[in-house]
Design an enzyme around this catalytic site. Structure first.
Site, PDB file in Angstrom:
ATOM      1  N   PRO A  99       7.592 -52.541 -91.609  1.00 13.93           N
ATOM      2  CA  PRO A  99       6.419 -53.364 -91.940  1.00 13.93           C
ATOM      3  C   PRO A  99       5.168 -52.920 -91.185  1.00 13.93           C
ATOM      4  O   PRO A  99       4.062 -52.952 -91.733  1.00 13.93           O
ATOM      5  CB  PRO A  99       6.857 -54.773 -91.523  1.00 13.93           C
ATOM      6  N   GLU A 148       5.518 -41.111-100.175  1.00 15.83           N
ATOM      7  CA  GLU A 148       5.906 -39.851 -99.506  1.00 15.83           C
ATOM      8  C   GLU A 148       4.768 -39.303 -98.649  1.00 15.83           C
ATOM      9  O   GLU A 148       4.575 -38.085 -98.563  1.00 15.83           O
ATOM     10  CB  GLU A 148       6.336 -38.777-100.510  1.00 15.83           C
TER      11      GLU A 148
HETATM   12  C1  LIG Z   1       6.373 -48.599-104.304  1.00 15.05           C
HETATM   13  C2  LIG Z   1       6.641 -47.948-102.980  1.00 15.05           C
HETATM   14  C3  LIG Z   1       7.867 -47.389-102.725  1.00 15.05           C
HETATM   15  C4  LIG Z   1       8.149 -46.852-101.458  1.00 15.05           C
HETATM   16  N1  LIG Z   1       9.425 -46.372-101.208  1.00 15.05           N
HETATM   17  C5  LIG Z   1       9.742 -46.007 -99.949  1.00 15.05           C
HETATM   18  C6  LIG Z   1      11.098 -45.665 -99.613  1.00 15.05           C
HETATM   19  O1  LIG Z   1      11.988 -45.624-100.465  1.00 15.05           O
HETATM   20  N2  LIG Z   1      11.395 -45.408 -98.316  1.00 15.05           N
HETATM   21  C7  LIG Z   1      10.443 -45.435 -97.336  1.00 15.05           C
HETATM   22  O2  LIG Z   1      10.797 -45.184 -96.182  1.00 15.05           O
HETATM   23  N3  LIG Z   1       9.144 -45.705 -97.627  1.00 15.05           N
HETATM   24  C8  LIG Z   1       8.785 -46.014 -98.899  1.00 15.05           C
HETATM   25  N4  LIG Z   1       7.473 -46.338 -99.203  1.00 15.05           N
HETATM   26  C9  LIG Z   1       6.499 -46.403 -98.115  1.00 15.05           C
HETATM   27  C10 LIG Z   1       5.411 -45.345 -98.198  1.00 15.05           C
HETATM   28  O3  LIG Z   1       5.914 -44.111 -97.826  1.00 15.05           O
HETATM   29  C11 LIG Z   1       4.280 -45.844 -97.296  1.00 15.05           C
HETATM   30  O4  LIG Z   1       3.666 -46.939 -97.973  1.00 15.05           O
HETATM   31  C12 LIG Z   1       3.266 -44.772 -96.992  1.00 15.05           C
HETATM   32  O5  LIG Z   1       3.820 -43.796 -96.166  1.00 15.05           O
HETATM   33  C13 LIG Z   1       2.014 -45.378 -96.295  1.00 15.05           C
HETATM   34  O6  LIG Z   1       2.364 -46.195 -95.244  1.00 15.05           O
HETATM   35  P1  LIG Z   1       1.736 -47.662 -95.124  1.00 15.05           P
HETATM   36  O7  LIG Z   1       1.930 -48.330 -96.428  1.00 15.05           O
HETATM   37  O8  LIG Z   1       2.316 -48.314 -93.919  1.00 15.05           O
HETATM   38  O9  LIG Z   1       0.192 -47.429 -94.933  1.00 15.05           O
HETATM   39  P2  LIG Z   1      -0.580 -47.150 -93.547  1.00 15.05           P
HETATM   40  O10 LIG Z   1       0.119 -46.079 -92.792  1.00 15.05           O
HETATM   41  O11 LIG Z   1      -0.800 -48.437 -92.875  1.00 15.05           O
HETATM   42  O12 LIG Z   1      -1.957 -46.591 -94.092  1.00 15.05           O
HETATM   43  C14 LIG Z   1      -3.004 -47.441 -94.572  1.00 15.05           C
HETATM   44  C15 LIG Z   1      -4.190 -46.559 -94.933  1.00 15.05           C
HETATM   45  O13 LIG Z   1      -4.661 -45.882 -93.748  1.00 15.05           O
HETATM   46  C16 LIG Z   1      -4.664 -44.483 -93.968  1.00 15.05           C
HETATM   47  N5  LIG Z   1      -4.330 -43.787 -92.726  1.00 15.05           N
HETATM   48  C17 LIG Z   1      -3.321 -44.055 -91.863  1.00 15.05           C
HETATM   49  N6  LIG Z   1      -3.348 -43.195 -90.837  1.00 15.05           N
HETATM   50  C18 LIG Z   1      -4.403 -42.369 -91.045  1.00 15.05           C
HETATM   51  C19 LIG Z   1      -4.965 -41.265 -90.329  1.00 15.05           C
HETATM   52  N7  LIG Z   1      -4.427 -40.815 -89.191  1.00 15.05           N
HETATM   53  N8  LIG Z   1      -6.066 -40.658 -90.854  1.00 15.05           N
HETATM   54  C20 LIG Z   1      -6.604 -41.076 -92.015  1.00 15.05           C
HETATM   55  N9  LIG Z   1      -6.121 -42.115 -92.732  1.00 15.05           N
HETATM   56  C21 LIG Z   1      -5.033 -42.743 -92.260  1.00 15.05           C
HETATM   57  C22 LIG Z   1      -3.616 -44.255 -95.047  1.00 15.05           C
HETATM   58  O14 LIG Z   1      -3.842 -43.026 -95.734  1.00 15.05           O
HETATM   59  C23 LIG Z   1      -3.856 -45.463 -95.939  1.00 15.05           C
HETATM   60  O15 LIG Z   1      -4.973 -45.218 -96.757  1.00 15.05           O
HETATM   61  C24 LIG Z   1       7.153 -46.834-100.470  1.00 15.05           C
HETATM   62  C25 LIG Z   1       5.883 -47.355-100.753  1.00 15.05           C
HETATM   63  C26 LIG Z   1       5.622 -47.911-101.980  1.00 15.05           C
HETATM   64  C27 LIG Z   1       4.257 -48.502-102.241  1.00 15.05           C
END
Ligand SMILES: Cc1cc2nc3c(=O)[nH]c(=O)nc-3n(C[C@H](O)[C@H](O)[C@H](O)COP(=O)(O)OP(=O)(O)OC[C@H]3O[C@@H](n4cnc5c(N)ncnc54)[C@H](O)[C@@H]3O)c2cc1C
Length: 379
Positions: free
Chosen positions: A126, A363
């Protein structure tokens, strides 16, 4: 791995036929109902699609990653969600094939090949997505077992899978576990605490999973004790395959949007001619065709590098970045070409428009891909 090109071509043709005859007629109906496509998944099992890249010695087809990418594109052309059912399965199978002990390969790979045992990936939490170093999920050693505690977010296939690739913190650092479970909402101390409602990518579950004192044997550590604390690079390496899957599925969605736009533009008339005769529409279609071709070439190039056994985070990242942006552009442009009809739920264009944004995020977001590429070019 050397691929039998005849077998690969035959399988890609068979998948194309399967998509035309079985997937396209029902995709929108299943998608709108958010219904799991049980019968389609059974057919995919029968076709051997859950074992495409698994080595032949474990019963798989032993085909290469380029073929896998071609298959993923064909399936996504019909319905992107079906490619999500395969993605984490192959990330899990590849981790086991590349880093598992011989005993682990024997225990899991042959059952994965048939689709009887399906894999899912639990990396995200989360409060930790892009920033994987801040993972908090704990695996505490206790004799010859580990006790798992924490919450994992966004687990696609989490409920139906029987094997979870799990990143957890042990005293040595982040370790990769392979957690066996029964498919279903509850198993031992593991429970599906929430099914996440989504904009698109419907028909397959993406869930939050909570672990409370769930015990696994020490041999659930992928690769055995030598890999304790070294799980993150292993999982990130396997995510390169995940990015190739996303790039290939983006090509499939982009192609579906492009073909829908071409066909509609030749039928729809405005100002006395088919709209395809208007240069503004032709430019849209020309851009779509060009970007789709480039996206496919980048995807195949990354797949070839991965197949050669090289790290390809930059190439897979470039392919994922470009192809997903292309899919998103093609989806919105196809909607514009369809005018008002594109905005109805009666035509599949609205589905492409809802499915495409996932590929900008999953990904590793495209912002993170750009960071990886920027680092590679010395910034
Ligand atoms: C439908 C769906 C299916 C998924 N399935 C899986 C799965 O099977 N297994 C799994 O493990 N994960 C899964 N994911 C998770 C997915 O890989 C993550 O949502 C993704 O990696 C982004 O992480 P976050 O949502 O926590 O966003 P955050 O990391 O919180 O990012 C929020 C925003 O900030 C930006 N950001 C963060 N850090 C930086 C930086 N250093 N520089 C610039 N911008 C930055 C991001 O690009 C984004 O725009 C899934 C997600 C979705 C929506």
């Amino acid at each position: 791995m050397t691929t039998d090109t005849e077998l690969a071509d035959e399988l890609v043709d068979a998948v194309r036929t399967f998509v035309t005859k079985e997937v396209l007629p029902v995709a929108s109906e299943f998608e709108h109902a958010d219904a799991y496509p049980e019968a389609l998944v059974e057919q995919m099992k029968t076709m051997g699609l859950f074992g495409v890249t698994i080595p032949a010695e474990y019963g798989g087809l032993g085909l290469d990653i380029v073929t896998y990418a071609r298959i993923v594109e064909e399936i996504a052309f019909g319905w992107m969600s079906l490619t999500g059912i395969l993605n984490t399965h192959f990330i899990t199978a590849t981790l086991i094939a590349n880093h598992g002990t011989e005993e682990q390969k024997k225990r899991w790979l042959s059952r994965m090949t048939t689709g009887e045992l399906r894999g899912c990936l639990s990396l995200s939490e989360p409060d930790a997505g892009s920033d994987t170093r801040s993972l908090r999920f704990k695996a505490s050693p206790d004799g010859d077992e580990y006790i798992l505690d924490g919450t994992k977010m966004w687990v696609t296939n989490g409920e139906r899978a029987g094997l979870v690739t799990l990143a957890a913190r042990t005293p040595e650092g982040i370790t990769c576990f392979m957690v066996e479970k029964e498919p279903g909402p509850i198993f031992g101390g593991i429970s599906v605490s929430r099914t996440i409602p989504k904009l698109g990518y419907k028909g397959l579950e993406t869930v939050e999973m909570s672990y409370s004192g769930h015990r696994v044997p020490a041999d659930a550590v992928l690769g055995g004790p030598d890999t304790l604390g070294r799980g993150l690079p292993l999982i990130l390496g396997a995510l390169e395959l995940g990015r190739i899957n996303i790039a290939a599925r983006a090509c499939g969605v982009a192609r579906a949007a492009f073909e829908a736009a071409i066909s509609y533009s030749q039928q729809r008339e405005a100002f006395g001619v088919p709209i395809a005769k208007h240069q503004a529409i032709q430019f849209k279609l020309a851009d779509m065709a060009t970007k789709l071709e480039a996206a496919r070439l980048l995807t195949q190039s990354a797949a070839r590098k991965k197949e050669a056994g090289e790290r390809c985070d930059v190439e897979a990242g470039m392919a994922k970045l470009f192809a997903s942006e292309t899919a998103f552009e093609c989806a919105i442009e196809a909607m514009r070409v369809h005018g008002g009809y594109g905005y109805t739920t009666e035509l599949p264009v609205e589905r492409y428009y809802r499915d495409a944004p996932l590929m900008l995020i999953g990904e590793g977001t495209n912002e993170i891909q750009r960071l990886v590429i920027a680092r590679q070019i010395g910034l």
